[in-house]
Enzyme design. Structure first.
Site, PDB file in Angstrom:
ATOM      1  N   VAL A 143       0.809  -1.220   0.000  1.00 30.67           N
ATOM      2  CA  VAL A 143       0.000   0.000   0.000  1.00 30.67           C
ATOM      3  C   VAL A 143       0.841   1.268   0.000  1.00 30.67           C
ATOM      4  O   VAL A 143       0.315   2.367  -0.180  1.00 30.67           O
ATOM      5  CB  VAL A 143      -0.998   0.032   1.182  1.00 30.67           C
ATOM      6  CG1 VAL A 143      -1.965  -1.133   1.103  1.00 30.67           C
ATOM      7  CG2 VAL A 143      -0.275   0.086   2.521  1.00 30.67           C
ATOM      8  N   TYR A 170       0.925   6.407  16.635  1.00 32.46           N
ATOM      9  CA  TYR A 170      -0.194   5.584  16.171  1.00 32.46           C
ATOM     10  C   TYR A 170      -1.515   6.344  16.271  1.00 32.46           C
ATOM     11  O   TYR A 170      -2.316   6.354  15.333  1.00 32.46           O
ATOM     12  CB  TYR A 170      -0.257   4.304  17.004  1.00 32.46           C
ATOM     13  CG  TYR A 170      -1.385   3.378  16.620  1.00 32.46           C
ATOM     14  CD1 TYR A 170      -1.321   2.627  15.456  1.00 32.46           C
ATOM     15  CD2 TYR A 170      -2.516   3.254  17.428  1.00 32.46           C
ATOM     16  CE1 TYR A 170      -2.360   1.773  15.098  1.00 32.46           C
ATOM     17  CE2 TYR A 170      -3.557   2.401  17.080  1.00 32.46           C
ATOM     18  CZ  TYR A 170      -3.468   1.667  15.921  1.00 32.46           C
ATOM     19  OH  TYR A 170      -4.499   0.829  15.563  1.00 32.46           O
TER      20      TYR A 170
END
Length: 250
Positions: A54, A145
């Site tokens: 990706v 994150y």
């Protein structure tokens, strides 16, 4: 149940964890499913494994082309591929910030961009992004994150607004800590894996980790033609972590 009969779904990060559970559930409900993953050879039948990175636009476009060539169309995209990061805002250098955002955020943009021409042809197009409760709740040692998942949440709403004119619904699921191989690897690195697991379980009001299958059920709902009036929705699957404030158990 066969609400996905005749539809084709692509799931990024579909070789394991939440992605694999989602792909298997969609297949059980009638869809033809392609799992786009770096480890495409690990994808079990009857799912179709398609190699995809990706972070590479050429790889993404080739993967979407392969899905259409093999399965005939594309109706549902589940943007699930992602990586984690532990630490405070000071614990990662610029390269790591760029790496995590490249996978977790720009990766969604790349795959969605490549899929849009096919989704516009579908009678029941839907995109579901895997976000996280970390996008909306402050969690220690998850600065990078959390920032990436906050971007996923914002991107979901923006995409929903942009593509509703195309009839494409865009939603996201926000899991809590899920019992996946990635979390398992984090636990293995802990000084006391058993104590760390108990701490993660206690952080969620239900007292346990979320299962990959439970997240898959939420993704399947948002992807289903039966949810045709839902767009710009975030669905929490977090054991109550986002909204519940319980008194300590005695």
């Amino acid at each position: 149940m066969a609400e996905f009969e005749g539809l084709v779904a692509a799931v990024t990060g579909g070789a394991s964890g939440i992605g694999l559970a989602t792909a298997q559930l969609l297949a059980e409900r009638g869809a033809k499913v392609a799992c786009l993953d770096l480890k495409a050879d690990a994808v079990p039948a009857p799912l179709t494994g398609v190699a995809c990175d990706v972070t590479d636009d050429a790889s993404v476009r080739a993967a979407i082309d392969t899905v259409v060539e093999r399965l005939g169309r594309l109706d549902i995209l589940v943007n699930n591929a992602g990586i984690g990061a532990q630490g405070t805002v000071a614990d990662h250098d610029d390269d790591e910030w760029h790496r995590v955002f490249d996978v977790n955020v720009v990766g969604i943009a790349r795959v969605s961009r490549a899929a849009l021409p096919q989704l516009r042809k579908s009678p029941s197009p839907a995109i579901v992004n895997t976000c996280s409760v970390a996008a909306t709740a402050g969690i220690p040692q998850r600065a990078l994150y959390s920032a990436s998942k906050g971007a996923v949440r914002a991107l979901t709403f923006a995409m929903a607004a942009d593509h509703i004119v195309d009839g494409i619904r865009v939603n996201c699921v926000n899991p809590g800590t899920a019992d996946t191989p990635w979390v398992g690897r984090l636990l293995d690195k802990a000084d006391d894996p058993v104590a760390e697991r108990k701490a993660l379980e206690a952080r969620q009001p239900m007292g346990r980790l979320v299962s990959a299958q439970e997240v898959a059920q939420a993704i399947a709902y948002l992807a289903s033609p039966a949810a045709g009036a839902s767009s710009g929705v975030e669905l929490f699957v977090d054991g109550g972590m986002q909204n519940l404030r319980l008194r300590p158990r005695t």
